[in-house]
Design a protein around this motif. Structure first.
Motif, mmCIF file in Angstrom:
data_model
loop_
_atom_site.group_PDB
_atom_site.id
_atom_site.type_symbol
_atom_site.label_atom_id
_atom_site.label_comp_id
_atom_site.label_asym_id
_atom_site.label_seq_id
_atom_site.Cartn_x
_atom_site.Cartn_y
_atom_site.Cartn_z
ATOM 1 N N ASP A 237 -20.178 -33.437 -42.971
ATOM 2 C CA ASP A 237 -19.301 -33.335 -41.798
ATOM 3 C C ASP A 237 -18.648 -31.958 -41.742
ATOM 4 O O ASP A 237 -18.442 -31.398 -40.663
ATOM 5 C CB ASP A 237 -18.238 -34.434 -41.808
ATOM 6 C CG ASP A 237 -18.818 -35.788 -41.447
ATOM 7 O OD1 ASP A 237 -19.926 -35.823 -40.871
ATOM 8 O OD2 ASP A 237 -18.183 -36.802 -41.753
ATOM 9 N N TRP A 238 -18.308 -31.410 -42.880
ATOM 10 C CA TRP A 238 -17.754 -30.049 -42.950
ATOM 11 C C TRP A 238 -18.745 -29.058 -42.343
ATOM 12 O O TRP A 238 -18.366 -28.169 -41.590
ATOM 13 C CB TRP A 238 -17.456 -29.701 -44.404
ATOM 14 C CG TRP A 238 -16.999 -28.300 -44.616
ATOM 15 C CD1 TRP A 238 -17.790 -27.221 -44.931
ATOM 16 C CD2 TRP A 238 -15.682 -27.781 -44.500
ATOM 17 N NE1 TRP A 238 -17.033 -26.088 -45.030
ATOM 18 C CE2 TRP A 238 -15.726 -26.405 -44.770
ATOM 19 C CE3 TRP A 238 -14.456 -28.354 -44.202
ATOM 20 C CZ2 TRP A 238 -14.598 -25.595 -44.742
ATOM 21 C CZ3 TRP A 238 -13.338 -27.544 -44.190
ATOM 22 C CH2 TRP A 238 -13.424 -26.183 -44.453
ATOM 23 N N LEU A 239 -20.026 -29.217 -42.639
ATOM 24 C CA LEU A 239 -21.039 -28.289 -42.133
ATOM 25 C C LEU A 239 -21.226 -28.433 -40.625
ATOM 26 O O LEU A 239 -21.534 -27.469 -39.939
ATOM 27 C CB LEU A 239 -22.370 -28.509 -42.846
ATOM 28 C CG LEU A 239 -22.354 -28.299 -44.355
ATOM 29 C CD1 LEU A 239 -23.732 -28.587 -44.934
ATOM 30 C CD2 LEU A 239 -21.898 -26.911 -44.716
ATOM 31 N N ARG A 240 -21.067 -29.637 -40.100
ATOM 32 C CA ARG A 240 -21.217 -29.871 -38.659
ATOM 33 C C ARG A 240 -20.131 -29.163 -37.847
ATOM 34 O O ARG A 240 -20.307 -28.908 -36.668
ATOM 35 C CB ARG A 240 -21.157 -31.362 -38.362
ATOM 36 C CG ARG A 240 -22.411 -32.083 -38.681
ATOM 37 C CD ARG A 240 -22.370 -33.498 -38.120
ATOM 38 N NE ARG A 240 -23.487 -34.241 -38.637
ATOM 39 C CZ ARG A 240 -23.402 -35.147 -39.599
ATOM 40 N NH1 ARG A 240 -22.245 -35.456 -40.132
ATOM 41 N NH2 ARG A 240 -24.473 -35.769 -40.021
ATOM 42 N N LEU A 241 -18.999 -28.878 -38.462
ATOM 43 C CA LEU A 241 -17.888 -28.257 -37.748
ATOM 44 C C LEU A 241 -18.120 -26.780 -37.453
ATOM 45 O O LEU A 241 -17.416 -26.191 -36.637
ATOM 46 C CB LEU A 241 -16.588 -28.446 -38.535
ATOM 47 C CG LEU A 241 -16.163 -29.910 -38.677
ATOM 48 C CD1 LEU A 241 -14.960 -30.022 -39.612
ATOM 49 C CD2 LEU A 241 -15.865 -30.537 -37.337
ATOM 50 N N GLY A 242 -19.082 -26.165 -38.123
ATOM 51 C CA GLY A 242 -19.467 -24.798 -37.810
ATOM 52 C C GLY A 242 -18.470 -23.728 -38.218
ATOM 53 O O GLY A 242 -18.347 -22.710 -37.542
ATOM 54 N N TYR A 243 -17.745 -23.941 -39.291
ATOM 55 C CA TYR A 243 -16.805 -22.921 -39.756
ATOM 56 C C TYR A 243 -17.541 -21.635 -40.097
ATOM 57 O O TYR A 243 -18.648 -21.655 -40.636
ATOM 58 C CB TYR A 243 -16.050 -23.402 -40.999
ATOM 59 C CG TYR A 243 -15.086 -24.521 -40.702
ATOM 60 C CD1 TYR A 243 -13.961 -24.294 -39.916
ATOM 61 C CD2 TYR A 243 -15.303 -25.794 -41.196
ATOM 62 C CE1 TYR A 243 -13.071 -25.321 -39.641
ATOM 63 C CE2 TYR A 243 -14.418 -26.821 -40.927
ATOM 64 C CZ TYR A 243 -13.310 -26.575 -40.149
ATOM 65 O OH TYR A 243 -12.438 -27.586 -39.871
ATOM 66 N N GLU A 244 -16.935 -20.510 -39.789
ATOM 67 C CA GLU A 244 -17.558 -19.210 -40.038
ATOM 68 C C GLU A 244 -17.057 -18.580 -41.331
ATOM 69 O O GLU A 244 -16.880 -17.371 -41.410
ATOM 70 C CB GLU A 244 -17.321 -18.291 -38.853
ATOM 71 C CG GLU A 244 -18.029 -18.775 -37.603
ATOM 72 C CD GLU A 244 -17.893 -17.817 -36.438
ATOM 73 O OE1 GLU A 244 -17.533 -16.649 -36.657
ATOM 74 O OE2 GLU A 244 -18.156 -18.242 -35.308
ATOM 75 N N SER A 245 -16.833 -19.393 -42.331
ATOM 76 C CA SER A 245 -16.418 -18.870 -43.636
ATOM 77 C C SER A 245 -17.461 -19.271 -44.675
ATOM 78 O O SER A 245 -18.172 -20.256 -44.516
ATOM 79 C CB SER A 245 -15.042 -19.418 -44.013
ATOM 80 O OG SER A 245 -15.078 -20.827 -44.066
ATOM 81 N N ARG A 246 -17.523 -18.493 -45.716
ATOM 82 C CA ARG A 246 -18.507 -18.721 -46.780
ATOM 83 C C ARG A 246 -17.949 -19.706 -47.801
ATOM 84 O O ARG A 246 -17.612 -19.341 -48.909
ATOM 85 C CB ARG A 246 -18.863 -17.404 -47.437
ATOM 86 C CG ARG A 246 -19.522 -16.428 -46.502
ATOM 87 C CD ARG A 246 -19.841 -15.111 -47.193
ATOM 88 N NE ARG A 246 -20.626 -14.274 -46.322
ATOM 89 C CZ ARG A 246 -21.947 -14.307 -46.217
ATOM 90 N NH1 ARG A 246 -22.635 -15.148 -46.944
ATOM 91 N NH2 ARG A 246 -22.578 -13.509 -45.393
ATOM 92 N N THR A 247 -17.869 -20.958 -47.400
ATOM 93 C CA THR A 247 -17.241 -21.966 -48.245
ATOM 94 C C THR A 247 -18.221 -22.781 -49.079
ATOM 95 O O THR A 247 -17.826 -23.353 -50.083
ATOM 96 C CB THR A 247 -16.418 -22.937 -47.390
ATOM 97 O OG1 THR A 247 -17.282 -23.500 -46.401
ATOM 98 C CG2 THR A 247 -15.269 -22.223 -46.707
ATOM 99 N N MET A 248 -19.458 -22.861 -48.666
ATOM 100 C CA MET A 248 -20.422 -23.670 -49.396
ATOM 101 C C MET A 248 -21.016 -22.869 -50.552
ATOM 102 O O MET A 248 -21.550 -21.783 -50.356
ATOM 103 C CB MET A 248 -21.563 -24.150 -48.496
ATOM 104 C CG MET A 248 -21.209 -25.312 -47.621
ATOM 105 S SD MET A 248 -20.815 -26.794 -48.556
ATOM 106 C CE MET A 248 -19.191 -27.145 -47.911
ATOM 107 N N ARG A 249 -20.936 -23.430 -51.745
ATOM 108 C CA ARG A 249 -21.482 -22.775 -52.934
ATOM 109 C C ARG A 249 -22.852 -23.339 -53.291
ATOM 110 O O ARG A 249 -23.632 -22.687 -53.957
ATOM 111 C CB ARG A 249 -20.530 -22.956 -54.112
ATOM 112 C CG ARG A 249 -19.156 -22.331 -53.900
ATOM 113 C CD ARG A 249 -19.142 -20.828 -54.045
ATOM 114 N NE ARG A 249 -19.578 -20.382 -55.334
ATOM 115 C CZ ARG A 249 -18.849 -20.384 -56.455
ATOM 116 N NH1 ARG A 249 -17.613 -20.811 -56.421
ATOM 117 N NH2 ARG A 249 -19.364 -19.958 -57.576
ATOM 118 N N ALA A 250 -23.133 -24.582 -52.857
ATOM 119 C CA ALA A 250 -24.433 -25.182 -53.168
ATOM 120 C C ALA A 250 -24.768 -26.256 -52.150
ATOM 121 O O ALA A 250 -23.886 -26.906 -51.587
ATOM 122 C CB ALA A 250 -24.432 -25.774 -54.572
#
Length: 171
Positions: free
Chosen positions: A36-49
């Protein structure tokens, strides 16, 4: 990383500096963590894996294994432990075997997730019946089933790099 006894496996995409990611989840009963976090389309480099796992719902623990291993590395390197952005999805690779339903006690777990993280290499993605795609199939019956595995595509346009990875498990 794979358990041959299953057979089943886990595929991990590791981004030490983080990555901007999005997701497209399909199917009648998706099993996901943090998508769900990915669906929100945030433009920050938050995903590590990003973790893809076999094992149906049991494979979700592989996602936790990856997050815990990355967090432990922060502590080991003297950093402040933070919540690690890790997203994941599972496929049901416990499907039909040679004429009968395959009930295996071997499913991806935190240990296999950690092993897959350690095996991740920059610029390398193994195609076919490996990792999370180790025992996935297409077809509606055992006699029609074909093993499918995992696939991927990559393209760079200027400074933008786009990668798409799939685990095909269509029945």
């Amino acid at each position: 990383a794979e358990y041959d006894e299953g057979p089943t496996g886990v595929t991990v995409f590791y981004f030490p500096a983080g990555v901007i990611a999005t997701v497209d989840v399909r199917g009648g009963a998706p099993g996901t963590v943090n998508t769900d976090w990915l669906r929100l389309g945030y433009e920050s480099r938050t995903m590590r894996a990003i973790v893809l796992s076999g094992g149906a719902s049991h494979g979700l623990s592989a996602v936790t294994g990856v997050a815990d291993a990355i967090r432990a590395a922060q502590v080991d390197s003297g950093g402040t432990p933070r919540i690690v952005g890790v997203a994941g999805a599972i496929v049901n690779d416990l499907g039909e075997g040679t004429g009968a339903r395959r009930f295996s006690p071997f499913t991806p777990d935190a240990k296999l997730g950690t092993a897959a993280l350690r095996a991740a290499r920059a610029g390398r993605f193994v195609l076919g019946a490996h990792g999370a795609g180790r025992y996935v199939m297409t077809g509606t019956s055992v006699s029609e089933a074909e093993f499918s595995g995992q696939g991927g595509a990559f393209r760079q346009i200027g400074p933008t790099r786009i990668a798409v990875f799939t685990i095909v498990n269509a029945g």
